[in-house]
Design a protein around this motif. Sequence first.
Motif, PDB file in Angstrom:
ATOM      1  N   ARG A 411       0.834  -1.199   0.000  1.00  0.00           N
ATOM      2  CA  ARG A 411       0.000   0.000   0.000  1.00  0.00           C
ATOM      3  C   ARG A 411       0.875   1.258   0.000  1.00  0.00           C
ATOM      4  NH1 ARG A 411      -2.695   1.065   4.181  1.00  0.00           N
ATOM      5  NH2 ARG A 411      -1.992  -0.584   5.591  1.00  0.00           N
ATOM      6  N   LYS A 412       0.391   2.310  -0.643  1.00  0.00           N
ATOM      7  CA  LYS A 412       1.182   3.522  -0.819  1.00  0.00           C
ATOM      8  C   LYS A 412       0.828   4.628   0.169  1.00  0.00           C
ATOM      9  CE  LYS A 412       1.860   2.684  -5.767  1.00  0.00           C
ATOM     10  NZ  LYS A 412       1.648   3.209  -7.147  1.00  0.00           N
ATOM     11  N   GLU A 413      -0.259   4.440   0.917  1.00  0.00           N
ATOM     12  CA  GLU A 413      -0.728   5.502   1.801  1.00  0.00           C
ATOM     13  C   GLU A 413      -0.831   5.023   3.250  1.00  0.00           C
ATOM     14  OE1 GLU A 413      -3.573   8.094  -1.182  1.00  0.00           O
ATOM     15  OE2 GLU A 413      -4.391   6.295  -0.228  1.00  0.00           O
ATOM     16  N   ILE A 414      -0.395   5.893   4.168  1.00  0.00           N
ATOM     17  CA  ILE A 414      -0.562   5.652   5.598  1.00  0.00           C
ATOM     18  C   ILE A 414      -1.936   6.203   5.973  1.00  0.00           C
ATOM     19  CG2 ILE A 414       0.300   6.172   7.923  1.00  0.00           C
ATOM     20  CD1 ILE A 414       3.070   6.595   6.664  1.00  0.00           C
ATOM     21  N   LEU A 415      -2.830   5.325   6.332  1.00  0.00           N
ATOM     22  CA  LEU A 415      -4.211   5.732   6.594  1.00  0.00           C
ATOM     23  C   LEU A 415      -4.387   6.173   8.046  1.00  0.00           C
ATOM     24  CD1 LEU A 415      -6.189   2.922   4.726  1.00  0.00           C
ATOM     25  CD2 LEU A 415      -5.393   5.127   3.843  1.00  0.00           C
ATOM     26  N   TYR A 416      -5.233   7.175   8.221  1.00  0.00           N
ATOM     27  CA  TYR A 416      -5.549   7.611   9.580  1.00  0.00           C
ATOM     28  C   TYR A 416      -6.998   8.048   9.664  1.00  0.00           C
ATOM     29  CZ  TYR A 416      -5.097  12.509   7.992  1.00  0.00           C
ATOM     30  OH  TYR A 416      -5.259  13.718   7.341  1.00  0.00           O
ATOM     31  N   LEU A 442      -4.199   4.466  11.529  1.00  0.00           N
ATOM     32  CA  LEU A 442      -3.765   5.220  12.704  1.00  0.00           C
ATOM     33  C   LEU A 442      -4.977   5.879  13.342  1.00  0.00           C
ATOM     34  CD1 LEU A 442      -0.591   7.092  11.344  1.00  0.00           C
ATOM     35  CD2 LEU A 442      -0.662   4.913  12.553  1.00  0.00           C
ATOM     36  N   LEU A 443      -5.086   5.766  14.666  1.00  0.00           N
ATOM     37  CA  LEU A 443      -6.221   6.341  15.392  1.00  0.00           C
ATOM     38  C   LEU A 443      -5.773   7.647  16.050  1.00  0.00           C
ATOM     39  CD1 LEU A 443      -7.449   3.033  17.104  1.00  0.00           C
ATOM     40  CD2 LEU A 443      -8.078   3.948  14.851  1.00  0.00           C
ATOM     41  N   LEU A 444      -6.177   8.773  15.481  1.00  0.00           N
ATOM     42  CA  LEU A 444      -5.744  10.085  15.968  1.00  0.00           C
ATOM     43  C   LEU A 444      -6.822  10.678  16.870  1.00  0.00           C
ATOM     44  CD1 LEU A 444      -4.239  11.623  12.692  1.00  0.00           C
ATOM     45  CD2 LEU A 444      -3.268   9.910  14.241  1.00  0.00           C
ATOM     46  N   ILE A 445      -6.504  10.824  18.143  1.00  0.00           N
ATOM     47  CA  ILE A 445      -7.509  11.317  19.084  1.00  0.00           C
ATOM     48  C   ILE A 445      -7.052  12.574  19.831  1.00  0.00           C
ATOM     49  CG2 ILE A 445      -8.641   9.088  19.400  1.00  0.00           C
ATOM     50  CD1 ILE A 445      -6.992   8.684  21.934  1.00  0.00           C
ATOM     51  N   ASP A 446      -5.936  13.145  19.407  1.00  0.00           N
ATOM     52  CA  ASP A 446      -5.481  14.423  19.951  1.00  0.00           C
ATOM     53  C   ASP A 446      -5.651  15.476  18.858  1.00  0.00           C
ATOM     54  OD1 ASP A 446      -4.334  16.504  21.310  1.00  0.00           O
ATOM     55  OD2 ASP A 446      -2.388  15.552  21.619  1.00  0.00           O
ATOM     56  N   ARG A 447      -6.108  16.639  19.225  1.00  0.00           N
ATOM     57  CA  ARG A 447      -6.467  17.648  18.223  1.00  0.00           C
ATOM     58  C   ARG A 447      -5.307  18.080  17.330  1.00  0.00           C
ATOM     59  NH1 ARG A 447     -10.972  21.765  20.766  1.00  0.00           N
ATOM     60  NH2 ARG A 447     -12.623  20.206  20.916  1.00  0.00           N
ATOM     61  N   ILE A 448      -4.092  17.957  17.852  1.00  0.00           N
ATOM     62  CA  ILE A 448      -2.952  18.407  17.041  1.00  0.00           C
ATOM     63  C   ILE A 448      -2.438  17.310  16.111  1.00  0.00           C
ATOM     64  CG2 ILE A 448      -1.124  17.757  18.653  1.00  0.00           C
ATOM     65  CD1 ILE A 448       0.250  20.432  17.957  1.00  0.00           C
ATOM     66  N   ASP A 449      -2.928  16.070  16.288  1.00  0.00           N
ATOM     67  CA  ASP A 449      -2.396  14.933  15.534  1.00  0.00           C
ATOM     68  C   ASP A 449      -2.419  15.162  14.029  1.00  0.00           C
ATOM     69  OD1 ASP A 449      -1.874  13.573  17.840  1.00  0.00           O
ATOM     70  OD2 ASP A 449      -3.612  12.246  17.718  1.00  0.00           O
ATOM     71  N   GLU A 450      -3.588  15.535  13.509  1.00  0.00           N
ATOM     72  CA  GLU A 450      -3.718  15.677  12.062  1.00  0.00           C
ATOM     73  C   GLU A 450      -2.893  16.846  11.534  1.00  0.00           C
ATOM     74  OE1 GLU A 450      -7.177  15.362   8.679  1.00  0.00           O
ATOM     75  OE2 GLU A 450      -7.682  16.351  10.567  1.00  0.00           O
ATOM     76  N   PHE A 451      -2.795  17.913  12.327  1.00  0.00           N
ATOM     77  CA  PHE A 451      -1.967  19.053  11.918  1.00  0.00           C
ATOM     78  C   PHE A 451      -0.514  18.604  11.746  1.00  0.00           C
ATOM     79  CE2 PHE A 451      -5.619  21.087  13.794  1.00  0.00           C
ATOM     80  CZ  PHE A 451      -5.807  22.233  13.033  1.00  0.00           C
ATOM     81  N   ALA A 452      -0.035  17.765  12.668  1.00  0.00           N
ATOM     82  CA  ALA A 452       1.343  17.274  12.581  1.00  0.00           C
ATOM     83  C   ALA A 452       1.547  16.435  11.323  1.00  0.00           C
ATOM     84  CB  ALA A 452       1.691  16.462  13.834  1.00  0.00           C
ATOM     85  N   LEU A 453       0.613  15.510  11.042  1.00  0.00           N
ATOM     86  CA  LEU A 453       0.762  14.638   9.874  1.00  0.00           C
ATOM     87  C   LEU A 453       0.649  15.425   8.571  1.00  0.00           C
ATOM     88  CD1 LEU A 453      -1.101  11.326  10.795  1.00  0.00           C
ATOM     89  CD2 LEU A 453       1.234  12.051  11.294  1.00  0.00           C
ATOM     90  N   LYS A 454      -0.238  16.405   8.526  1.00  0.00           N
ATOM     91  CA  LYS A 454      -0.359  17.217   7.314  1.00  0.00           C
ATOM     92  C   LYS A 454       0.890  18.051   7.081  1.00  0.00           C
ATOM     93  CE  LYS A 454      -5.328  17.642   6.531  1.00  0.00           C
ATOM     94  NZ  LYS A 454      -5.276  17.284   5.095  1.00  0.00           N
ATOM     95  N   THR A 455       1.544  18.455   8.179  1.00  0.00           N
ATOM     96  CA  THR A 455       2.809  19.185   8.046  1.00  0.00           C
ATOM     97  C   THR A 455       3.898  18.268   7.502  1.00  0.00           C
ATOM     98  OG1 THR A 455       2.229  20.644   9.890  1.00  0.00           O
ATOM     99  CG2 THR A 455       4.546  20.542   9.275  1.00  0.00           C
ATOM    100  N   GLU A 531     -11.800  17.509  11.207  1.00  0.00           N
ATOM    101  CA  GLU A 531     -11.208  17.748  12.518  1.00  0.00           C
ATOM    102  C   GLU A 531     -10.567  19.119  12.581  1.00  0.00           C
ATOM    103  OE1 GLU A 531     -10.425  16.856  16.470  1.00  0.00           O
ATOM    104  OE2 GLU A 531     -11.710  15.846  15.017  1.00  0.00           O
ATOM    105  N   MET A 532      -9.946  19.543  11.493  1.00  0.00           N
ATOM    106  CA  MET A 532      -9.309  20.863  11.479  1.00  0.00           C
ATOM    107  C   MET A 532     -10.352  21.960  11.615  1.00  0.00           C
ATOM    108  SD  MET A 532      -6.417  20.173   8.552  1.00  0.00           S
ATOM    109  CE  MET A 532      -5.545  21.722   8.674  1.00  0.00           C
ATOM    110  N   GLU A 533     -11.516  21.763  11.027  1.00  0.00           N
ATOM    111  CA  GLU A 533     -12.595  22.747  11.208  1.00  0.00           C
ATOM    112  C   GLU A 533     -12.949  22.895  12.677  1.00  0.00           C
ATOM    113  OE1 GLU A 533     -17.368  23.079  10.749  1.00  0.00           O
ATOM    114  OE2 GLU A 533     -16.336  22.235   9.013  1.00  0.00           O
ATOM    115  N   LYS A 534     -13.077  21.760  13.379  1.00  0.00           N
ATOM    116  CA  LYS A 534     -13.450  21.803  14.788  1.00  0.00           C
ATOM    117  C   LYS A 534     -12.414  22.564  15.616  1.00  0.00           C
ATOM    118  CE  LYS A 534     -14.205  17.281  15.007  1.00  0.00           C
ATOM    119  NZ  LYS A 534     -14.434  15.967  15.640  1.00  0.00           N
ATOM    120  N   VAL A 535     -11.147  22.355  15.303  1.00  0.00           N
ATOM    121  CA  VAL A 535     -10.084  23.007  16.065  1.00  0.00           C
ATOM    122  C   VAL A 535      -9.984  24.489  15.714  1.00  0.00           C
ATOM    123  CG1 VAL A 535      -7.604  23.064  16.530  1.00  0.00           C
ATOM    124  CG2 VAL A 535      -8.777  20.867  16.299  1.00  0.00           C
TER     125      VAL A 535
END
Length: 606
Positions: A411-416, A442-455, A531-535
């Motif tokens: 697989r080519k993508e890391i799923l979250y 990947l189970l992301l349950i901290d609000r900053i998680d997705e911001f880190a991965l997108k960075t 999730e980014m909208e919520k934050v």
Amino acid sequence: MRKESKAFQAETKELLNLMINSIYTNKEIFLRELISNASDAIDKLKFTALTNSEILGENSEFKITLAVDKDKREITITDNGIGMTYDEVAENIGTIAKSGSKAFKEKLENVSKDDVDIIGQFGVGFYSGFMVADTMTILTKSPNSDKGVKWYSLGDGAYEIEEIDREERGTSITLTIKAGEEFDTFLEDWKIKELVKKYSDYVRYPIYFNNEVINSTKPIWKTDKNSLKDEDYNEFYKANFHDWEDPMLHLHLKVQGSVEYTALLYIPKKAPMDFYSKDYKKGLQLYTKNVFIMDKCDELIPEYFSFIKGLVDCDNLSLNISREILQQNSELQAISKNLEKKIISELEKILKKDREKYIEFWEAFGRNIKFGIHDMFGMNKDKLQNLLIFRTSLDEKYSTLKEYVDRMGERKEILYVVGEDLATVTSLPKMETLKEKGIEVLLLIDRIDEFALKTMMEFEGKTFKSINDSDFKIDDSKEKDEEIKKLSEDNRSLLDKIKDTLSGKIVDVELSNDLGKGASALLAKGNISLEMEKVLSQLPGNEEVKAEKILALNPEHPVFKKLQTLENSEEFKDLLDVLYTEALILEGFQIENPVEFIKKLNNLLK
């Protein structure tokens, strides 16, 4: 015997005024400066004695003595160090720029590269005494002179110097303390002890006051680590960094090379109460030659390691260095970079060798690491990415990104997936299908998680992909795609009506075979995820930040069948609103009108 009255050099007068009124805004450090000078004088004598042992005579028990005479309003600091000759006093004390330090350091460098820890006997720090004193008197004697020397000044631009009879080697400095409540406290025994404990506790020579030693003499960070136990480190931590619990771990460093320093760092078990408040100040204590310089030197550690407590002792720094100078000090910058590497290396070792301990660290401070990746447009992501761990759908246990990639095959993508908590994310409609197919997420349950991965964007060539992105498909089967396309065409008028009815809330509606047993789900299109909208929308000025939402419907679900039958009825709008609101709730959004939602739901259940 010689006796003269002299004026300070013009430059010295100006610098004296600058020292008192600008650099030394904190008057209590005068004692630190004078004790440091005394320690340096003993250092210099000890170094000289290496090649001339007779210079010590019978006075070889090195010490610094403090005395207070309240009636005379005097404080006296005495050492049995190298002392000064008449000419040395005239040259060194009368001219700030000629402190003797530079000349002595050059001599030291020419003789030996041994670790002697000397900066000089008198420098600009001597003049800090005039912040609290009306007069300062020096009585000193060098082993290289038969006579002693007395120096006296009001700090007004002139001084007197004369030869005196004096037997004892060393120097005594007496300050006549200014009148006023502001200065009275410096004559109190408890204040003297407090200042020594605060600033000079780890000066290497015993400091006597009222016939007792009031300092620790040898700092723990300068002690051989092999002779120390965990209990020693833990007690020092609790006593000096005001924590009632033992630290999670400590790191004791002695670095030699182009920049030499000693560091003692601690990671607490828990974040302090004010850690996430604006009042929290990061930084390490800064020492030079065991003398305390600054409590919170934030230049020493990056923001993402702000939870680390400890100290750095670098002998090459000046006692009089200002915060502005610190920010541009090349040695401090080098220490900061080196500390960062050491901390990262230590955390990587713990992650590899003691996973449980690392998880304890991560659950306390992992958010800081993720912030460090997201901050500064990802400038530090390469340094920190191997420290990341996330729970995954495999067994809901923590995994590094490297471990995940090793398991993902071709697989080519890391799923979250992103959500409020584990229960929420694991119950999302798509997760059921993914779990059945054995696809790890990947189970992301901290609000900053997705911001880190997108960075980060990618890890080891694998891009990150949210299962809630509109272009994510679980099954790439052409047969399935054709089936969905045909169903969409057959229900075009229904889908158009749904889109029109929910106009302003969604940008599109689509049929999906990825929802498992779920009836509906929300997907996101574009750069802003759900999730980014919520934050972001909770931040001042960002209330209008919205993700481009797509409502996904399961064509196999009974509710969709009901939508088809109600397309032209009054109940259609209520059923559609319930489906949309359910999808919002699944994604952790607040619903605008819970009472209205329950009313519509109850009506549909009749």
